[in-house]
Structures are given as C-alpha cells and as structure tokens.
Design a protein around this motif. Structure first.
Motif, PDB file in Angstrom:
ATOM      1  N   GLY A 182       4.505 -10.147  10.541  1.00 61.09           N
ATOM      2  CA  GLY A 182       4.861 -10.784  11.817  1.00 61.09           C
ATOM      3  C   GLY A 182       4.934 -12.292  11.748  1.00 61.09           C
ATOM      4  O   GLY A 182       4.749 -12.905  10.693  1.00 61.09           O
ATOM      5  N   PRO A 183       5.201 -12.921  12.890  1.00 59.67           N
ATOM      6  CA  PRO A 183       5.452 -14.360  12.928  1.00 59.67           C
ATOM      7  C   PRO A 183       4.229 -15.230  12.639  1.00 59.67           C
ATOM      8  O   PRO A 183       4.380 -16.420  12.391  1.00 59.67           O
ATOM      9  N   LEU A 184       3.020 -14.654  12.687  1.00 57.62           N
ATOM     10  CA  LEU A 184       1.827 -15.490  12.512  1.00 57.62           C
ATOM     11  C   LEU A 184       1.221 -15.338  11.117  1.00 57.62           C
ATOM     12  O   LEU A 184       0.123 -15.831  10.852  1.00 57.62           O
ATOM     13  N   ARG A 185       1.930 -14.657  10.237  1.00 58.06           N
ATOM     14  CA  ARG A 185       1.325 -14.306   8.941  1.00 58.06           C
ATOM     15  C   ARG A 185       0.907 -15.526   8.124  1.00 58.06           C
ATOM     16  O   ARG A 185      -0.009 -15.440   7.324  1.00 58.06           O
ATOM     17  N   GLN A 199       5.962 -18.690  20.126  1.00 57.91           N
ATOM     18  CA  GLN A 199       5.612 -18.512  18.706  1.00 57.91           C
ATOM     19  C   GLN A 199       5.472 -17.035  18.365  1.00 57.91           C
ATOM     20  O   GLN A 199       5.927 -16.568  17.328  1.00 57.91           O
ATOM     21  N   ALA A 200       4.803 -16.296  19.255  1.00 57.53           N
ATOM     22  CA  ALA A 200       4.531 -14.889  18.978  1.00 57.53           C
ATOM     23  C   ALA A 200       5.811 -14.058  18.974  1.00 57.53           C
ATOM     24  O   ALA A 200       5.875 -13.013  18.339  1.00 57.53           O
ATOM     25  N   SER A 213       7.720  -7.618  19.916  1.00 55.06           N
ATOM     26  CA  SER A 213       7.554  -8.853  19.137  1.00 55.06           C
ATOM     27  C   SER A 213       6.099  -9.319  19.182  1.00 55.06           C
ATOM     28  O   SER A 213       5.528  -9.695  18.150  1.00 55.06           O
ATOM     29  N   VAL A 214       5.481  -9.264  20.378  1.00 54.51           N
ATOM     30  CA  VAL A 214       4.058  -9.633  20.464  1.00 54.51           C
ATOM     31  C   VAL A 214       3.211  -8.611  19.702  1.00 54.51           C
ATOM     32  O   VAL A 214       2.269  -8.975  18.986  1.00 54.51           O
TER      33      VAL A 214
END
Ligand code: NAD
Ligand code: MG
Length: 391
Positions: A182-185, A199-200, A213-214
């Motif tokens: 995911g986007p926070l990796r 961002q999430a 997505s979240v």
C-alpha cells in the motif's frame, strides 16, 4: 450474447468492466447498471451502454435519472428491491458484484440465489456472511468467479472446479497471498498518526475507490482477502501466507505438495481478472498492456509485519473467533474508514476502533442472515459510540 447486470457500475471495478464490455459488443450486452447516487455519471454510462434498467439507491436519485433519461426506453428503479430485481432477472447471465461494502451483500446474494455467474469484487459480502454465502452458491448452482486480483490469480493456479472445494484435497499445501504494502509501505511508523486521507488513497500500483484504498493503507484489505480466500478455497487462515511484493506483478501463488509453486503474473490492471472471470474458460482481449518482464526486471518478496499492520492480526482473530465476528470486523472497519475519510479520526484510530469494537462484542453463530445483519448493525452503532467517546 451474454446479458450483464453491473452492480456498482459507476465505481472503479464497474468502469473497468464496462471498458471490457465495450471491446466485445458481439459477445456482451448490458441488461442493467446500478449505482448509489451519482446521477451524472450514471447518465453518461446509460447513454453509452443502453441498459434496459438503471438502479439508483434512493428514490430522489432515481427520479432525477429518470427525468434526465426521458424517452430513451431505459427504466429506472430504486433501492434494495430494484437491486435484487436486476440481480435475479431471468434474462441475465452474469452479475458483476462491485458495490463497495456491506451494501453489496443482499443484491449479491440475490444473484447467487438466482444461480447466476457472479463476478465477485465485493469481498465484504463474503467476509460478513461466508458460510451462508458459500452454502447458497452450492444450493443454487451459482458460478462464483473471483474478481479480486489475488483470488482470481489463485483461481487460475488451481484445477477446474476448485471454488468451494477443500484445497488440501487438490494437493495444495498452502496459498501465498501477495500485497503491495500500500501507499504507506515506505513511511516511518511514527508518521502514521499524521497520515491524511489523500496520502492513504494515493496507491502506488492500483487505481481504486476510496474505501479499498484506505483498506490497502491499513492492510485491512489483506486481512479481508485472507478471510475471502478461506471461504473461496475452503482453507484455514493458517494455510495462507501473506507476502509483501512491491511490484504487484505476481498476483498470488499456490504451493503444491509435490514442491510445485504456480503463480499468476500480469500488469496491475483489474481488467485482467475481470476479463478472466467474465469469459472463463475462454480468454478475451482486456485492453491490458502485455507484461514486459525485462522492464520489471526485479520481483521482491518480504514478510508482512503485523505490528506495523495490526489490521491483519485483527482479521485473523475474527476468522478464528468465527460466526458473526467477521461481520463485526467488517462493520467496524467500514465505520472507521468512513470517519477517517471525513477527517474526524486519525489513521491509527482505524485499527484501535476495530480492536475495541471486537473486544467489546460477544460474537454468536452466523447461520442466518438476520444474525449477520443484526451483528453488522450493532457493530456500526458501537463503532460510532467508541469514536464519539474518544473525541
Ligand atoms: P468504488 O468506490 O469506486 O465504487 C463503488 C460502487 O458501489 C459505486 O458504483 C457506487 O455507486 C456503488 N455503491 C456504493 N454504495 C451503494 C449502495 N448503497 N447501493 C448501490 N450502489 C452502491 O469502489 P471500487 O474500488 O470499484 O470497489 C468495489 C468493490 O470491489 C469493493 O468491495 C472493493 O473491495 C472491491 N475491489 C476493488 C478493486 C479495485 O481495484 N477497485 C480490486 C479488488 C476488489
Ligand atoms: Mg485484491
């Protein structure tokens, strides 16, 4: 000619499906489109695809759409009854279940009970009601086709007729579920509490609706997918290994007793699993670029860290507790994600809210729909109260 009903037509999966359908006008035609409240987008889709029916989730949106469509011959229906009607209509061959969240459960079940080919994107319905759902698939001879990219990959790596059959009886030793992380990796764990909805939702590899997505950012998506795989392939959560694979090229793998590991690869574009599920056992053009392995050049795999992503452990706990606990997990997650997207709770509050709701809920059997829907409602109320009490 196959006639299709697309539930969740205005969403990311719905639009990808319509893109494929438009490439094969001689093979597929749209019987009905259904969506929540986006009248403008639905109007565009109806003009382009000429469905016989369009369904909106409330009367006001349905009236607005009907007025705008005037005289085109498309009949507009509203609400749950309209959804169930177009999901079960005798003329329909295939139903694409792409509504997001628990709202997808009843219409998806209506399609199952009418014995349709059901292209399942709405993983939440299987998470909430897995045992009952799979029993209805058997009883009504529905053809359940996984659309979630990982589950479609696993489906492709298994022999024919594997849905709902114990994978162990097919020589499967374990299933390896991949996730991009995911986007926070690559973001420091200490930064998580300040993560914004923007961002999430900025996924590096996939273009999806806000809720999933979240879920990808918290990795609840992988937790939900683990439960989804347990039901689809009749395995236990212990038989599933979750690996982070940042390129999103290997969509999942099946490891067999004889040492063979079979994987499905492709570019990260949902049109591949949708086209597979739509046309199976045939293969049709999906518009997806062919995979260029030289360009990808490297495939990385690492273990998913469950202290970084507590939602995976919460999903495993829900599976182990069984019964209505999975509906509770799903409902608490839906409320927490909705509040996070509204900006009323922080990113870390998503997992802690779900955890608190699960600890405070006594789960029961999930043998019938009433028990499941009641657990869903109670968990939504409790999640709201937990969030309220903390603010
Ligand atoms: P999205 O938010 O883009 O679209 C959701 C669709 O559901 C919209 O058409 C919306 O109008 C409709 N909808 C919402 N509530 C409704 C209601 N009460 N009644 C009728 N329609 C309603 O979501 P998405 O990304 O397309 O995801 C849809 C489902 O597919 C989710 O369950 C998701 O987990 C799953 N999925 C999506 C992807 C992806 O790449 N987008 C991949 C795998 C699985
Ligand atoms: Mg997936």
């Amino acid at each position: 000619m196959k006639l299709l009903t697309i539930l969740g037509a205005t969403g990311s999966i719905g639009c990808s499906t319509l893109d494929i359908v438009a490439r094969h006008p001689e093979q597929y035609s749209v019987y009905a489109l259904a969506a929540n409240r986006n009248v403008d987008k639905m109007l565009d889709l109806c003009r382009e695809h000429n469905p016989r029916y369009a369904v909106m989730s409330d009367e006001a949106s349905a009236a607005a759409l009907a007025a705008a469509l005037g005289g085109t011959g498309c009949e507009v229906l509203a609400g749950e009854a309209g959804l169930a009607e177009v999901a079960a209509a005798a003329e329909v061959d295939t139903v694409v279940a792409a509504i997001v969240g628990a709202a997808g459960l009843l219409p998806t079940l209506a399609a199952v009970r009418a014995g349709k080919r059901v292209l399942l994107a709405n993983k939440e319905s299987l998470v909430m009601a897995g045992a009952l759902f799979m029993e209805e698939v058997r009883r009504h001879g529905a053809e359940l086709m996984p659309v979630d990219s990982e589950h479609n990959a696993i489906f492709q790596c298994l022999p024919d007729g594997a849905i709902g059959r114990a994978a162990a009886a097919l020589g499967v030793q374990r299933i390896i579920l991949t996730g991009s992380g995911g986007p926070l990796r690559d973001i420091d764990l200490a930064e998580f509490e300040r993560v914004t909805p923007e961002q999430a939702c900025a996924h590096p590899n996939w273009d999806m609706g806000p809720k999933i997505s979240v879920d990808s950012a918290t990795m609840m998506n992988k937790g939900l997918e683990m439960i989804e795989a347990c039901w689809l392939f009749a395995v236990d959560a212990d038989d599933i290994e979750i690996l982070l694979h940042r390129q999103s090229i290997v969509h999942s793998l099946v490891s067999y007793r004889d040492g063979s590991v079979i994987a499905q690869l492709g570019n990260p574009d949902m049109r591949t699993p949708i086209a597979n599920a739509l046309a199976w056992p045939e293969r049709i053009d999906s518009g997806v670029e062919p995979l260029n392995l030289l360009q990808v050049s490297q495939l990385d795999f690492t273990l998913a860290d469950e202290t970084r992503y507590p939602c995976i452990a919460l999903a495993r706990q829900a599976w182990q507790r069984g019964g209505t606990c999975m509906a509770v997990l799903n409902a608490a997650n839906e409320i927490a994600v909705e509040r996070f997207l509204q900006g009323s709770i922080g990113f870390n509050d998503i997992a802690s809210t779900i955890d608190e709701v699960m600890q405070r809920t006594e789960c029961g059997p999930a043998n019938d729909l009433q028990q499941i829907l009641e657990a869903d409602r109670a968990a939504r109320r409790l999640a709201g109260a937990v969030i309220e009490a903390r603010s």
